[in-house]
Design an enzyme around this catalytic site. Structure first.
Site, PDB file in Angstrom:
ATOM      1  N   HIS A  69      -4.139 -10.253  50.556  1.00 59.42           N
ATOM      2  CA  HIS A  69      -3.979  -9.341  51.689  1.00 59.42           C
ATOM      3  C   HIS A  69      -2.830  -9.814  52.560  1.00 59.42           C
ATOM      4  O   HIS A  69      -2.314 -10.903  52.380  1.00 59.42           O
ATOM      5  CB  HIS A  69      -5.273  -9.277  52.509  1.00 59.42           C
ATOM      6  CG  HIS A  69      -5.652 -10.591  53.116  1.00 59.42           C
ATOM      7  ND1 HIS A  69      -6.265 -11.585  52.379  1.00 59.42           N
ATOM      8  CD2 HIS A  69      -5.489 -11.084  54.366  1.00 59.42           C
ATOM      9  CE1 HIS A  69      -6.462 -12.638  53.165  1.00 59.42           C
ATOM     10  NE2 HIS A  69      -5.998 -12.359  54.369  1.00 59.42           N
ATOM     11  N   SER A  70      -2.474  -8.966  53.498  1.00 55.79           N
ATOM     12  CA  SER A  70      -1.524  -9.330  54.523  1.00 55.79           C
ATOM     13  C   SER A  70      -1.970  -8.629  55.797  1.00 55.79           C
ATOM     14  O   SER A  70      -2.990  -7.926  55.794  1.00 55.79           O
ATOM     15  CB  SER A  70      -0.101  -8.914  54.126  1.00 55.79           C
ATOM     16  OG  SER A  70       0.833  -9.467  55.032  1.00 55.79           O
TER      17      SER A  70
END
Length: 149
Positions: A69-70
């Protein structure tokens, strides 16, 4: 979340028993699933890789499991997940939890959705029985059914 898993994890977001040459390739596959599911643009994939380059392999949250994820960004179109089961595990650089064979891509439109989806998935994955079932589930439908239980 359980009732919404179908919307957050459509068939298009699954890549089952696929090869990856290294951790970046594994994250790219998770990004492909997010794009195919209509959750992100390809730019988000690069952001997920940059996050690991900057922060290290903290996304490897359990033995054999990475939650790619970011931060929420313009590259996130809507909140959703991708599910990548690798045909052979790869090293992410996590002394405690390598090698990784399951990469879940997570895209959240805002911090609240991001955290809500992440905690619901993590809750399902701390159960060793469910984790074993997920590792051998043959179809996206079977995986969603296990997550809903």
């Amino acid at each position: 979340m359980a009732a919404d898993i179908d919307g957050f994890l459509p068939d298009e977001a699954f890549l089952l028993d696929v090869p990856a040459s290294d951790w970046k390739d594994a994250i790219r596959l998770a990004g492909e699933g997010l794009v195919a599911g209509g959750f992100t643009t390809p730019a988000y994939t690069d952001q997920m890789i940059e996050t690991v380059e900057k922060m290290g392999p903290y996304i490897v949250i359990a033995p054999g499991l990475a939650l790619a994820h970011s931060r929420p960004s313009d590259a996130v179109l809507k909140t959703g997940l991708s599910w990548v089961r690798l045909s052979a595990p790869v090293e992410f650089g996590s002394k405690k939890n390598d090698p990784v064979s399951l990469v879940i891509g997570l895209a959240g439109r805002d911090e609240n959705e991001h955290i809500g989806v992440m905690s619901a998935i993590a809750g399902a994955l701390v159960n060793p029985k469910k984790t074993a079932e997920l590792a051998s589930a043959a179809t996206p439908e079977a995986i969603r059914d296990i997550l809903k239980r």
